[in-house]
Scaffold this motif. Structure first.
Motif, PDB file in Angstrom:
ATOM      1  N   ASN A  94      42.816  33.993  57.360  1.00 34.09           N
ATOM      2  CA  ASN A  94      42.066  34.808  56.634  1.00 34.09           C
ATOM      3  C   ASN A  94      41.007  34.980  57.168  1.00 34.09           C
ATOM      4  O   ASN A  94      40.095  34.683  57.150  1.00 34.09           O
TER       5      ASN A  94
ATOM      6  N   ALA B  30      42.947  34.791  38.277  1.00 34.92           N
ATOM      7  CA  ALA B  30      43.096  35.521  39.903  1.00 34.92           C
ATOM      8  C   ALA B  30      42.887  36.468  39.272  1.00 34.92           C
ATOM      9  O   ALA B  30      43.465  37.806  39.008  1.00 34.92           O
ATOM     10  N   SER B  95      51.378  34.657  45.538  1.00 38.57           N
ATOM     11  CA  SER B  95      49.957  33.826  45.107  1.00 38.57           C
ATOM     12  C   SER B  95      49.014  34.003  44.703  1.00 38.57           C
ATOM     13  O   SER B  95      48.711  35.043  44.823  1.00 38.57           O
ATOM     14  N   LYS B  97      44.217  34.148  44.329  1.00 40.83           N
ATOM     15  CA  LYS B  97      43.017  33.570  44.998  1.00 40.83           C
ATOM     16  C   LYS B  97      42.311  33.271  43.424  1.00 40.83           C
ATOM     17  O   LYS B  97      42.326  34.106  42.770  1.00 40.83           O
ATOM     18  N   ARG B  98      41.194  31.983  43.606  1.00 39.44           N
ATOM     19  CA  ARG B  98      40.617  31.941  42.257  1.00 39.44           C
ATOM     20  C   ARG B  98      39.416  32.853  42.381  1.00 39.44           C
ATOM     21  O   ARG B  98      39.336  32.978  43.787  1.00 39.44           O
ATOM     22  N   ASN B 101      36.601  31.697  45.004  1.00 38.35           N
ATOM     23  CA  ASN B 101      36.699  31.029  46.411  1.00 38.35           C
ATOM     24  C   ASN B 101      36.782  31.592  47.131  1.00 38.35           C
ATOM     25  O   ASN B 101      37.189  32.930  47.230  1.00 38.35           O
ATOM     26  N   GLY B 103      38.662  31.780  50.289  1.00 38.10           N
ATOM     27  CA  GLY B 103      40.266  32.314  50.816  1.00 38.10           C
ATOM     28  C   GLY B 103      40.858  32.149  50.444  1.00 38.10           C
ATOM     29  O   GLY B 103      42.228  32.392  50.943  1.00 38.10           O
ATOM     30  N   GLU B 104      41.481  30.259  50.035  1.00 36.77           N
ATOM     31  CA  GLU B 104      42.318  29.685  49.969  1.00 36.77           C
ATOM     32  C   GLU B 104      43.538  30.393  48.819  1.00 36.77           C
ATOM     33  O   GLU B 104      42.998  30.831  48.088  1.00 36.77           O
ATOM     34  N   LEU B 105      44.702  29.950  49.338  1.00 39.98           N
ATOM     35  CA  LEU B 105      45.883  30.967  48.508  1.00 39.98           C
ATOM     36  C   LEU B 105      46.524  29.661  47.604  1.00 39.98           C
ATOM     37  O   LEU B 105      46.569  28.673  48.049  1.00 39.98           O
TER      38      LEU B 105
END
Lengths: 114, 116
Positions: A94, B30, B95, B97-98, B101, B103-105
């Motif tokens: 990412n 999200a 998916s 994304k918070r 956050n 980058g993490e999905l």
């Protein structure tokens, strides 16, 4: 274009063997790096992630990955695999920008025989 | 971790009909959701990025009139496959994304669409 390369399409190991799955990316800026796992019949789960700091990242289930910036690599390792590690493994990148999606590698199928 | 739920997990439909797949973030808001498509033995291909309250951004080669995406609230995004054809049969994964956050999905379970 940004891309993520996973070198191994299918890896077959015996239990207790060591594992290393390669991942290289082509994006030149600051990136966040991830390894996801998909067990048979289940959804994607995060194994580990790297945002910054110590380039050796430890994840769940004994997995770790090392970020080597000079090589644009983020290889996944496990010292001793188990039969339950049989799954599909995806490396993802990412670019460090808000709102952007993950770019996935093609995945590596790991088969562990008992 | 955060939970994302997709429904239905499996759907079979006739060619020419439309199918709606829902994606919900159950315990977080999200602002951005992503829809991916996964072909057998292949990787996840990003179809579109969905931001709450605005039109989705589609990747090159994805027909926006065929794959309608709506992100009406911070916890729900829907993908509607219109006039489905057998070649639309695939595994669709959402998916989310918070907000806080980087980058993490978090992924839904995926929806297997089979068009007869």
């Amino acid at each position: 274009a940004q891309s993520v390369s996973q070198h191994n399409h299918h890896v077959i190991l015996s239990e207790a063997a060591s594992l290393e799955l390669g991942c290289n990316y082509s994006y030149g800026g600051t990136v966040n790096l991830f390894w996801y796992v998909q067990y048979p019949g289940q959804h994607l789960q995060l194994l580990l992630k790297y945002f910054s700091g110590d380039p050796l990242v430890k994840g769940i289930k004994g997995f770790e990955a090392e970020f080597i910036k000079s090589k644009f690599s983020f290889n996944l390792r496990k010292p001793s695999v188990q039969w339950s590690d049989t799954a599909e493994y995806f490396c993802a990148v990412n670019p460090n920008q808000a709102g952007t999606a993950l770019i996935f590698g093609k995945g590596t199928t790991l088969s562990v025989s008992s | 971790g955060a939970v994302v739920s997709q429904h239905p997990s499996r759907v079979i439909c006739k060619s020419g009909t439309s199918v709606k797949i829902e994606c919900r973030s159950l315990d977080f808001q999200a602002t951005t959701m992503f829809w991916y498509r996964q072909f057998p033995k292949q990787s996840l291909m990003l179809m579109a990025t969905s931001n709450e309250g605005s039109k989705a951004t589609y990747e090159q080669g994805v027909e926006k009139d065929k794959f309608l995406i709506n992100h009406a609230s911070l916890t729900l995004s829907t993908l509607t496959v219109t006039s489905a054809h057998p070649e639309d049969s695939s595994f669709y994964i959402c998916s989310a994304k918070r907000q806080a956050n980087t980058g993490e999905l978090f992924f839904g379970e995926g929806s297997r669409l089979t068009v007869l």
